[in-house]
Write a protein that holds these residues in place. Structure first.
Motif, mmCIF file in Angstrom:
data_model
loop_
_atom_site.group_PDB
_atom_site.id
_atom_site.type_symbol
_atom_site.label_atom_id
_atom_site.label_comp_id
_atom_site.label_asym_id
_atom_site.label_seq_id
_atom_site.Cartn_x
_atom_site.Cartn_y
_atom_site.Cartn_z
ATOM 1 N N GLY A 103 8.263 99.674 6.575
ATOM 2 C CA GLY A 103 9.441 100.529 6.417
ATOM 3 C C GLY A 103 10.741 99.776 6.622
ATOM 4 N N PHE A 104 10.690 98.689 7.388
ATOM 5 C CA PHE A 104 11.903 97.954 7.728
ATOM 6 C C PHE A 104 12.210 96.817 6.750
ATOM 7 N N ALA A 105 11.227 96.442 5.916
ATOM 8 C CA ALA A 105 11.343 95.251 5.064
ATOM 9 C C ALA A 105 12.669 95.138 4.298
ATOM 10 N N ASP A 148 2.078 96.806 9.096
ATOM 11 C CA ASP A 148 2.318 98.254 9.199
ATOM 12 C C ASP A 148 3.715 98.581 9.666
ATOM 13 N N HIS A 149 4.106 97.915 10.763
ATOM 14 C CA HIS A 149 5.399 98.326 11.303
ATOM 15 C C HIS A 149 6.548 97.741 10.520
ATOM 16 N N ILE A 150 6.307 96.620 9.868
ATOM 17 C CA ILE A 150 7.396 95.966 9.137
ATOM 18 C C ILE A 150 7.666 96.661 7.786
ATOM 19 N N ALA A 184 19.719 104.097 23.665
ATOM 20 C CA ALA A 184 18.906 102.931 24.021
ATOM 21 C C ALA A 184 17.451 103.396 24.012
ATOM 22 N N THR A 185 16.526 102.456 23.805
ATOM 23 C CA THR A 185 15.116 102.853 23.782
ATOM 24 C C THR A 185 14.263 101.972 24.681
ATOM 25 N N SER A 186 13.254 102.600 25.240
ATOM 26 C CA SER A 186 12.281 101.892 26.067
ATOM 27 C C SER A 186 10.896 102.326 25.572
ATOM 28 N N HIS A 187 10.193 101.380 24.959
ATOM 29 C CA HIS A 187 8.901 101.701 24.332
ATOM 30 C C HIS A 187 7.721 101.211 25.157
ATOM 31 N N CYS A 188 6.666 102.006 25.166
ATOM 32 C CA CYS A 188 5.373 101.474 25.560
ATOM 33 C C CYS A 188 4.651 101.148 24.265
ATOM 34 N N TRP A 196 12.031 96.972 25.019
ATOM 35 C CA TRP A 196 13.181 97.858 25.309
ATOM 36 C C TRP A 196 14.478 97.160 24.966
ATOM 37 N N ALA A 197 15.470 97.950 24.555
ATOM 38 C CA ALA A 197 16.737 97.354 24.126
ATOM 39 C C ALA A 197 17.907 98.310 24.239
ATOM 40 N N TYR A 198 19.057 97.748 24.527
ATOM 41 C CA TYR A 198 20.325 98.463 24.284
ATOM 42 C C TYR A 198 21.281 97.482 23.648
ATOM 43 N N ARG A 204 16.002 87.097 12.432
ATOM 44 C CA ARG A 204 15.362 88.138 13.250
ATOM 45 C C ARG A 204 16.118 89.479 13.190
ATOM 46 N N PRO A 205 15.356 90.541 12.886
ATOM 47 C CA PRO A 205 15.901 91.889 13.006
ATOM 48 C C PRO A 205 15.547 92.460 14.379
ATOM 49 N N THR A 206 14.608 91.824 15.051
ATOM 50 C CA THR A 206 14.053 92.147 16.358
ATOM 51 C C THR A 206 13.027 91.043 16.568
ATOM 52 N N SER A 207 12.542 90.805 17.786
ATOM 53 C CA SER A 207 11.789 89.550 17.980
ATOM 54 C C SER A 207 10.301 89.669 18.308
ATOM 55 N N GLU A 208 9.699 90.827 18.043
ATOM 56 C CA GLU A 208 8.254 90.951 18.320
ATOM 57 C C GLU A 208 7.462 89.819 17.687
ATOM 58 N N THR A 209 7.703 89.622 16.376
ATOM 59 C CA THR A 209 6.885 88.650 15.649
ATOM 60 C C THR A 209 7.258 87.210 16.003
ATOM 61 N N VAL A 230 20.064 90.758 13.108
ATOM 62 C CA VAL A 230 20.636 91.128 11.812
ATOM 63 C C VAL A 230 19.729 92.137 11.130
ATOM 64 N N ARG A 231 20.292 93.239 10.735
ATOM 65 C CA ARG A 231 19.572 94.238 9.931
ATOM 66 C C ARG A 231 20.471 94.617 8.786
ATOM 67 N N TRP A 232 20.027 94.298 7.565
ATOM 68 C CA TRP A 232 20.885 94.506 6.405
ATOM 69 C C TRP A 232 20.893 95.978 6.002
HETATM 70 C C1 87F Z 1 14.544 96.267 11.001
HETATM 71 C C2 87F Z 1 13.925 95.269 10.272
HETATM 72 C C3 87F Z 1 12.701 94.767 10.680
HETATM 73 C C4 87F Z 1 13.910 98.246 13.897
HETATM 74 C C5 87F Z 1 13.915 96.779 12.123
HETATM 75 O O1 87F Z 1 13.427 99.135 19.632
HETATM 76 C C6 87F Z 1 12.056 95.267 11.790
HETATM 77 C C7 87F Z 1 12.664 96.281 12.525
HETATM 78 O O2 87F Z 1 10.969 96.469 14.109
HETATM 79 C C8 87F Z 1 12.051 96.856 13.693
HETATM 80 N N1 87F Z 1 14.511 97.771 12.832
HETATM 81 N N2 87F Z 1 12.716 97.811 14.335
HETATM 82 C C9 87F Z 1 12.151 98.402 15.558
HETATM 83 C C10 87F Z 1 12.545 97.643 16.795
HETATM 84 C C11 87F Z 1 11.625 97.979 17.905
HETATM 85 C C12 87F Z 1 11.917 97.374 19.268
HETATM 86 N N3 87F Z 1 12.102 95.948 19.264
HETATM 87 C C13 87F Z 1 12.398 95.338 20.544
HETATM 88 C C14 87F Z 1 12.997 98.057 19.997
HETATM 89 C C15 87F Z 1 13.429 97.461 21.279
HETATM 90 C C16 87F Z 1 13.524 95.981 21.274
#
Ligand code: 87F
Length: 495
Positions: A110-112, A106-108, A253-257, A285-287, A133-138, A165-167
């Motif tokens: 839009g970002f794919a 679901d969350h990926i 910067a963002t801080s998510h729950c 959360w990230a900056y 990695r575009p972010t490291s949740e997974t 990296v986000r293209w």
């Molecule tokens: C781009 C490609 C794949 C943003 C993306 O804000 C996945 C993503 O999950 C993606 N661009 N995001 C959202 C990032 C959310 C979250 N991750 C950890 C943060 C803070 C740090």
């Protein structure tokens, strides 16, 4: 002074031969003014100020030492603060296997399109392509699932400083939108929502301090709308800055729950203190290095960068100004002694003793790099007491730091317009304002605002609903739908 030549020796100073040794004085100034062509001004400032070098891959930039030292100052502050919160640093791999990446569809979704893949090693195709990695949740959460067993394993609070990296395809801008950038990403897991909620705000306050205390950039703390929040999470808070010259808001910067969404997907369960199976509550959360771009855009001027002393690699540059019949060596010695005194007092100071540049050239050069000239060319003559110097410089730097924040705040506040009707909103948007409007907080209405404001400059969107809410009289109506308003929200175009 400008255009004068440096003379390193009294006797030869005015001979023709000596003059030739002085480097050809390149035109240092910016070719455009901040108010005339902001985009072009920004590119020139970051390049001429020696922060960035353009690279031969679009959207990628070289971060030069002048940039990295700013990043390191902010990093030292933030890293020490999160350690006080008992958050530990770690490092997870850069590569993501397609399996886990897609586990979180679901969350990926839009970002794919922004995910970059490695498909080859040498000439051979990889059996399975791997993502960067575009972010490291997974990347991280499968291990959270493994490491968290019981309530004694909680909270688990990790952070990593890394690149992602986000293209991106929309116009790349140094620091603001680049395909690779540096950031910290924090990922925490708690036994209760209460603990997670508290941490979200604690981290957001650190982000506010990074911006206001270090970068001297005023920000607004608030909550993102349902449409603008991180889709994978429960709610998103942010610090929002505003760039008066472009009339655009920018998420600082963002801080998510994250709630329990990821816990469900990655099966991050634990046995609670009653022996029952429960799911963790998570935050992230990230900056990023975007912070630096915001600072440049807010403070830079027609002479180049303006760096707040707290983050500047060099807070003081001492420039000798030799003159006819002066004892040049004595001047240079005094400069060196001044630097020693200031360095010993903890300031970041250097002397520019190069003899192949004139004082005028040096002034322009250091002004371009954001170290602003306060001329003190009478140190030799006036015999300023050395202990007085340290106090004076401290006052001066504190004063510069504070007045940068104050004037940025005044400028930002002058851009804020309260709009109660669609007419007022549309007019303010046309004037590139930061709009505070009463809103019904309905997703469909925000979509409608976007649709109605579509144009060359991009649509307007909600930036955040400030935590600091002005009073909302009971019969106030939404500026866009005419329904009863639920809250005040900032709107505008954004980066
Ligand atoms: C781009 C490609 C794949 C943003 C993306 O804000 C996945 C993503 O999950 C993606 N661009 N995001 C959202 C990032 C959310 C979250 N991750 C950890 C943060 C803070 C740090």
């Amino acid at each position: 002074m400008a255009g004068g030549k440096a003379d390193n020796s009294k006797s030869k100073a005015n001979t023709k031969g000596k003059e030739k040794e002085v480097k050809k004085e390149t035109k240092l100034g910016l070719s455009v003014k901040k108010d005339d062509n902001f985009g072009e001004w920004y590119s020139e400032v970051v390049v001429n100020g020696e922060m960035i070098e353009y690279y031969d891959i679009s959207g990628c930039y070289i971060l030069r030492p002048w940039t990295m030292s700013i990043w390191e100052v902010m990093q030292a502050f933030f890293d020490a603060e999160i350690k006080k919160m008992n958050i530990k640093n770690c490092y997870f791999p850069l590569f993501v296997s397609p399996g886990v990446l897609q586990r979180e569809k679901d969350h990926i979704e839009g970002f794919a399109p922004e995910v970059a893949w490695v498909t080859k090693s040498g000439n051979s195709d990889l059996d399975v392509p791997i993502a960067i990695r575009p972010t490291s949740e997974t990347v991280m959460y499968p291990y959270y699932s493994k490491w968290i067993r019981g309530h004694r394993d909680l909270p688990l609070k990790l952070n990593q400083w890394c690149n992602v990296v986000r293209w991106e395809f929309s116009n790349p801008t140094p620091f603001i939108r680049s395909r690779e950038f540096l950031w910290q990403e924090g990922h925490t897991a708690f036994a209760s929502k209460t603990e997670a909620d508290a941490e979200v705000l604690e981290i957001l306050e650190l982000y506010r301090r990074v911006y206001e205390e270090f970068l001297a950039v005023p920000v607004i703390k608030g909550q993102k709308s349902e449409l603008e929040k991180f889709a994978g999470g429960l709610y998103t808070t942010s610090v929002e800055a505003f760039i008066p010259n472009s009339g655009r808001g920018i998420q600082g910067a963002t801080s998510h729950c994250l709630g329990q969404n990821f816990a469900k997907m990655f099966e991050i369960n634990f046995e609670d203190d009653k022996g029952e199976k429960a799911m963790v509550w998570q935050n992230s959360w990230a900056y990023s290095t975007r912070t630096i771009g915001v600072m440049v855009m807010v403070h830079g001027d027609d002479k180049g960068l303006v760096l707040p002393p707290k983050v500047a690699a060099l807070q003081i540059i001492v420039i000798p100004v030799p003159y006819k019949d002066a004892n040049t060596q004595a001047i240079l010695d005094t400069c060196a002694a001044t630097v020693s005194t200031l360095s010993a007092a903890g300031f970041r100071a250097e002397a520019d003793l190069r003899d192949n540049y004139s004082p005028g050239w040096k002034y322009s050069h250091w002004e371009m790099k954001g170290v602003r000239a306060v001329r003190r060319d009478n140190f030799v003559k006036a015999d300023i007491a050395i202990d007085g110097l340290v106090e004076k410089v401290k006052e001066l730097l504190d004063d510069i730091q504070q007045s940068l924040l104050d004037s940025a705040k005044l400028k930002r506040d002058a851009c804020v317009v309260v709009a109660k009707t669609w007419g007022e909103f549309a007019e303010a948007l046309g004037q590139k304002k930061l709009i505070l409007a009463p809103w019904c907080d309905e997703e469909e209405v925000e979509k409608d605002v976007k649709a109605r404001t579509k144009g060359d400059m991009g649509a307007a969107k909600s930036l955040c609903s400030p935590f600091d809410q002005p009073e909302l009289p009971e019969d106030t109506l939404c500026f866009a739908s005419g329904k009863p308003a639920k809250k005040w929200t900032y709107w505008g175009r954004s980066y």
